[in-house]
Motif scaffolding. Structure first.
Motif, PDB file in Angstrom:
ATOM      1  N   LEU A 194      -8.022   9.580   6.319  1.00 26.64           N
ATOM      2  CA  LEU A 194      -8.322   8.396   7.117  1.00 26.64           C
ATOM      3  C   LEU A 194      -8.114   7.117   6.303  1.00 26.64           C
ATOM      4  O   LEU A 194      -7.527   6.142   6.787  1.00 26.64           O
ATOM      5  N   THR A 195      -8.580   7.133   5.062  1.00 23.15           N
ATOM      6  CA  THR A 195      -8.505   5.930   4.232  1.00 23.15           C
ATOM      7  C   THR A 195      -7.073   5.600   3.851  1.00 23.15           C
ATOM      8  O   THR A 195      -6.641   4.440   3.935  1.00 23.15           O
ATOM      9  N   LEU A 196      -6.312   6.594   3.411  1.00 26.74           N
ATOM     10  CA  LEU A 196      -4.917   6.339   3.044  1.00 26.74           C
ATOM     11  C   LEU A 196      -4.117   5.859   4.253  1.00 26.74           C
ATOM     12  O   LEU A 196      -3.278   4.961   4.131  1.00 26.74           O
ATOM     13  N   GLY A 197      -4.370   6.461   5.420  1.00 28.47           N
ATOM     14  CA  GLY A 197      -3.683   5.997   6.621  1.00 28.47           C
ATOM     15  C   GLY A 197      -4.005   4.544   6.917  1.00 28.47           C
ATOM     16  O   GLY A 197      -3.120   3.757   7.276  1.00 28.47           O
ATOM     17  N   ALA A 198      -5.278   4.155   6.760  1.00 32.03           N
ATOM     18  CA  ALA A 198      -5.667   2.760   6.989  1.00 32.03           C
ATOM     19  C   ALA A 198      -5.054   1.833   5.948  1.00 32.03           C
ATOM     20  O   ALA A 198      -4.653   0.711   6.258  1.00 32.03           O
ATOM     21  N   ASP A 199      -4.959   2.300   4.695  1.00 33.57           N
ATOM     22  CA  ASP A 199      -4.412   1.468   3.625  1.00 33.57           C
ATOM     23  C   ASP A 199      -2.948   1.104   3.853  1.00 33.57           C
ATOM     24  O   ASP A 199      -2.519  -0.013   3.556  1.00 33.57           O
ATOM     25  N   VAL A 200      -2.177   2.056   4.346  1.00 34.12           N
ATOM     26  CA  VAL A 200      -0.732   1.818   4.461  1.00 34.12           C
ATOM     27  C   VAL A 200      -0.304   1.460   5.874  1.00 34.12           C
ATOM     28  O   VAL A 200       0.883   1.236   6.126  1.00 34.12           O
ATOM     29  N   ALA A 201      -1.243   1.393   6.820  1.00 32.57           N
ATOM     30  CA  ALA A 201      -0.890   1.037   8.196  1.00 32.57           C
ATOM     31  C   ALA A 201      -0.409  -0.407   8.252  1.00 32.57           C
ATOM     32  O   ALA A 201      -0.945  -1.276   7.557  1.00 32.57           O
ATOM     33  N   PRO A 202       0.592  -0.696   9.058  1.00 33.59           N
ATOM     34  CA  PRO A 202       1.086  -2.074   9.162  1.00 33.59           C
ATOM     35  C   PRO A 202       0.036  -2.982   9.759  1.00 33.59           C
ATOM     36  O   PRO A 202      -0.722  -2.596  10.648  1.00 33.59           O
ATOM     37  N   ARG A 203       0.016  -4.190   9.285  1.00 28.75           N
ATOM     38  CA  ARG A 203      -1.022  -5.127   9.693  1.00 28.75           C
ATOM     39  C   ARG A 203      -0.889  -5.520  11.161  1.00 28.75           C
ATOM     40  O   ARG A 203      -1.886  -5.733  11.851  1.00 28.75           O
ATOM     41  N   SER A 204       0.343  -5.616  11.649  1.00 31.34           N
ATOM     42  CA  SER A 204       0.556  -6.137  12.992  1.00 31.34           C
ATOM     43  C   SER A 204       0.327  -5.110  14.091  1.00 31.34           C
ATOM     44  O   SER A 204      -0.020  -5.456  15.205  1.00 31.34           O
ATOM     45  N   ASP A 205       0.535  -3.803  13.788  1.00 32.47           N
ATOM     46  CA  ASP A 205       0.444  -2.780  14.831  1.00 32.47           C
ATOM     47  C   ASP A 205       0.000  -1.463  14.219  1.00 32.47           C
ATOM     48  O   ASP A 205       0.796  -0.531  14.076  1.00 32.47           O
ATOM     49  N   PRO A 206      -1.273  -1.337  13.815  1.00 35.44           N
ATOM     50  CA  PRO A 206      -1.700  -0.136  13.099  1.00 35.44           C
ATOM     51  C   PRO A 206      -1.744   1.111  13.972  1.00 35.44           C
ATOM     52  O   PRO A 206      -1.543   2.210  13.479  1.00 35.44           O
TER      53      PRO A 206
END
Length: 443
Positions: free
Chosen positions: A369-381
């Protein structure tokens, strides 16, 4: 990392998330955990043989795998809260189908629908936390989210056992799941909105993160008000822009998905293999069901006890400090277990390495969950998280098939050792790609 991660603000915000995020997670997981062990039993009552019953049970995982990308599309367009509410309502239809199914086919479709909605529910929570939680305690918040799910899945089977003792009917657990879903939908729809409560706190936190050059990427956190010096006001936000599309998002972020995403999939595979290998190993040793359940239960208890420690480690020292020990422990544990089958004290070794695997799995709580949140694009996660969760769920779905195939072709010991190798290779992948995409915060 500064001391503000340990400030009352962090605890206050996590507490405010309880009714909207953690509460629904516990309710959903309690119901799902109560139903999952009974799916093969009910399938057998509807005329399925052992192989078919296993196939029906796998429909839950297949549904979750198929639901991730559509869920990303839905969250990007209608928002997290509405997606959770709709997923809860559609799950109620699946519950009715499971309880009243006149045939095995309808029952399997209902199970698939529950898995599909679970994906939508899970991704909405993941996206919500990604866009709302300040970076300084993101790992702890998401580890707590994973821990609440673990709590529900751990307690759910005991609730099912109690309902069976009282009513003597497996369908009682299904109706219990339905009651949990009703409570979940009511909590989501009528509960306090943490986004409104969290507005001032999150803005101050994000302003502080923006002002401090820590070296930590902040791509997964969307400020609720734009700080000075931040990105251009024309930058799209997931709150106002419908998104660039799931397939386009997958292509745009193909590099991180094909590197760090595959490393995450290997962790999911090792986790899933643990749930399959341990019971099979006990059976192959000739242990009785009570002993196997005790060993697996102790391993699960150790796993659950460590979920918040994982978040603390990730927030304080970096993501790799939790991912690497977890993968090494599980990889080495599987390999060592593979050599103990014919030893004189094989049951003792089985119990010991089951505990080791429980420690490793507990240390990995919240990492995906954390790694996915870290690398998710800011504009459209949301669209990205749909792709990310599809990869990780695919790893978890393939692992039991791989264990079965290798055990049939060679032996269970070889299959266990193979999963250990996957764990160690995944550890190397984390060493290679986590520092590149999620560099550790510098003091």
């Amino acid at each position: 990392m500064s001391d503000r991660a340990d400030s009352p603000t962090a605890r206050d915000v996590l507490w405010r998330f309880g009714p909207m995020v953690y509460g629904p997670t516990v309710l959903f997981a309690l119901g799902e955990g109560a139903v999952i062990p009974l799916i093969p039993v009910i399938a057998a009552q509807l005329g399925a043989d052992v192989a078919t019953a296993a196939l029906v049970a796998s429909a839950l995982v297949v549904g979750q795998l198929c639901g991730n990308i559509p869920a990303g599309w839905a969250v990007a367009r209608i928002g997290e809260r509405l997606t959770m509410a709709i997923a809860g309502l559609v799950s109620l239809a699946g519950i009715v189908g499971m309880a009243l199914a006149p045939s095995l086919g309808i029952f399997a479709i209902a199970v698939f629908l529950i898995g599909f909605c679970a994906a939508a529910f899970g991704l909405a929570r993941h996206s919500f936390m990604t866009t709302r939680v300040p970076l300084s305690f993101r790992a702890r918040a998401l580890s707590l989210l994973g821990g609440t799910f673990r709590l529900g899945m751990f307690v759910g089977p005991f609730i099912a056992a109690g309902l069976l003792a009282v009513f003597g009917d497996e369908h009682a657990a299904i109706w219990f799941f339905g009651a949990c879903l009703v409570a979940t939908v009511l909590l989501v729809v009528f509960g306090p909105d943490p986004e409104k409560q969290f507005l001032d706190t999150s803005t101050a936190e994000d302003d502080a993160v923006a002002a401090e050059d820590t070296g930590e990427p902040v791509t997964g956190s969307i400020p609720l008000r734009r700080a000075k010096g931040s990105r251009s006001p024309t930058t799209p936000s997931s709150a106002t822009d419908p998104g660039t599309g799931v397939l386009r998002t997958m292509w745009r972020h193909r590099r991180v998905l094909s590197t760090l995403g595959l490393a995450a999939a290997s962790l999911s595979a090792v986790r899933s293999a643990r749930q399959v290998v341990l019971p099979l190993w006990g059976v192959s040793l000739g242990l009785d069901a009570q002993t196997i359940a005790l060993v697996v239960g102790i391993s699960g208890a150790i796993d659950f006890a460590l979920f918040y420690a994982s978040g603390q480690v990730m927030d304080r020292f970096g993501r790799l400090w939790a991912a690497l020990p977890a993968m090494i422990l599980m990889g080495a544990g599987f390999i060592a277990l593979a050599f103990t089958h014919d030893l004189p004290q094989a049951p003792m070794w089985f119990a010991m390495f089951a505990a080791v695997l429980g420690v490793g799995n507990g240390l990995s709580s919240g990492i995906l969950l954390t790694l996915g949140a870290d690398v998710a694009p800011r504009s459209d996660p949301a669209a990205f998280l749909g792709s990310w969760r599809t990869l990780t769920d695919a790893g978890g779905a393939v692992a039991p098939l791989l264990v079965s195939a290798i055990a049939a072709a060679a032996s269970l010991a070889v299959a266990t050792g193979a999963m250990g190798v996957i764990g160690l290779v995944g550890a190397l992948a984390f060493v290679r790609w986590v520092p590149r995409y999620v560099p550790r915060t510098r003091p």
